[in-house]
Design an enzyme around this catalytic site. Structure first.
Site, mmCIF file in Angstrom:
data_model
loop_
_atom_site.group_PDB
_atom_site.id
_atom_site.type_symbol
_atom_site.label_atom_id
_atom_site.label_comp_id
_atom_site.label_asym_id
_atom_site.label_seq_id
_atom_site.Cartn_x
_atom_site.Cartn_y
_atom_site.Cartn_z
ATOM 1 N N GLU A 208 5.112 8.348 2.662
ATOM 2 C CA GLU A 208 5.429 8.051 1.261
ATOM 3 C C GLU A 208 6.849 7.513 1.092
ATOM 4 O OE1 GLU A 208 3.754 10.572 -2.363
ATOM 5 O OE2 GLU A 208 4.111 11.770 -0.567
ATOM 6 N N ASN A 209 7.021 6.668 0.086
ATOM 7 C CA ASN A 209 8.332 6.126 -0.298
ATOM 8 C C ASN A 209 9.047 5.404 0.829
ATOM 9 O OD1 ASN A 209 7.975 7.215 -2.872
ATOM 10 N ND2 ASN A 209 8.720 9.216 -2.160
ATOM 11 N N ARG A 210 8.273 4.879 1.737
ATOM 12 C CA ARG A 210 8.832 4.120 2.867
ATOM 13 C C ARG A 210 9.709 4.972 3.790
ATOM 14 N NH1 ARG A 210 4.883 1.705 1.526
ATOM 15 N NH2 ARG A 210 4.820 -0.502 1.007
ATOM 16 N N LEU A 211 9.563 6.292 3.694
ATOM 17 C CA LEU A 211 10.300 7.179 4.627
ATOM 18 C C LEU A 211 9.372 7.477 5.812
ATOM 19 C CD1 LEU A 211 12.224 9.591 2.240
ATOM 20 C CD2 LEU A 211 13.018 7.532 3.403
ATOM 21 N N LYS B 163 0.855 -1.173 0.000
ATOM 22 C CA LYS B 163 0.000 0.000 0.000
ATOM 23 C C LYS B 163 0.893 1.225 0.000
ATOM 24 C CE LYS B 163 -3.797 1.669 2.855
ATOM 25 N NZ LYS B 163 -4.376 2.438 1.778
#
Ligand SMILES: Cc1cc2nc3c(=O)[nH]c(=O)nc-3n(C[C@H](O)[C@H](O)[C@H](O)COP(=O)(O)O)c2cc1C
Length: 241
Positions: A215-218, A34
């Site tokens: 977002e972006n796994r940050l 997701k």
């Protein structure tokens, strides 16, 4: 030549079975992900101490319709450090810690007796959030246990007596028989005593991490740590996601 019926009833050799399982359509877990677009968690917005922050996030989870937002994964470990986990319900929290109720003779109970440390995890996945608590565990007072026990429905009070939690039982019928015997002894309306082997535990937090998916796994990870030298008795550090 085999008839179709015979072919179906003949067990497949192991290798063929694996192929048949692979052919079955199912979700592709490797591509299941997701994209989190939630607002972030920044140091400036945090409460001065973790219980204030937990209160806010618990309220958010409840408002968002998270099913049983007070369900949490409790992990304990035995004397050799082998971990075990299970879900329990948070039944209270305040500046002293997080309280749940259980059978003191259960697996978790026997593990806590030899190793009184635990982790709690609140998996509020619908909000892309989790909270992880670590700390020392103590039993709550008998008065506190009795006060909570009295709020439980009659059936749950009897259930606490009927179940030797975590011990093997010969059959469901054995459990139901025990329950029926208790029901005869303590009919609805009759006060049920608190089982001596049942009660509350309080996890006194030493660290509390608030995780927000971004977002972006940050992702944001902010962790409170007990620090008597810090203004509110807690300092906060940011962890890499
Ligand atoms: C949603 C949910 C809530 C639960 N709440 C409790 C609870 O508050 N107390 C409890 O003793 N067990 C609760 N259980 C059952 C535990 O997960 C577990 O089966 C039981 O406590 C025995 O654990 P143990 O053998 O590891 O000690 C709950 C299970 C679920 C799925």
């Amino acid at each position: 030549m085999q008839t179709p019926d015979r072919a179906q009833s003949t067990p497949l050799p192991p290798a063929t079975r694996i192929l048949a399982d692979e052919a079955r359509p199912g979700p592709d877990l490797a591509v299941m992900r997701k994209h989190y677009t939630h607002e972030g968690l920044v140091e400036g917005d945090l409460a001065a101490e973790p219980m204030g922050q937990f209160t806010q996030w618990f309220h958010d989870a409840d408002e968002a319709g998270v099913v049983e937002p007070n369900a949490m994964v409790l992990s304990t470990a035995d004397a050799e450090g082998r971990p075990s986990s299970r879900t329990v319900l948070l039944k209270g929290f305040d500046a002293r810690g997080f309280v749940f109720f259980t059978n003191y003779g259960s697996r978790k109970g026997t593990e806590l007796a030899v190793n009184p440390y635990a982790a709690l995890l609140f998996p509020w996945v619908a909000l892309a959030r989790q909270v992880i608590v670590q700390g020392r565990v103590e039993k709550v007072g008998r008065d506190e246990t009795a006060a909570y026990f009295r709020t439980r429905p009659h059936g749950s009070q009897l259930g606490a007596w009927a179940s030797e939690q975590s011990s093997p039982v010969a059959s469901r019928e054995v459990l139901e028989q025990r329950y029926a015997d208790l029901e005869r002894r303590y009919p609805e309306g009759e006060g049920v005593p608190v089982p001596p082997f049942w009660g509350g535990y309080r996890v006194v937090p030493e660290s509390v991490e608030f995780w927000q998916g971004r977002e972006n796994r940050l992702h944001d990870r902010l962790r409170y740590l007990v620090d008597p030298a810090a203004p509110a008795g807690w300092r906060v550090e940011r962890l890499c996601p």
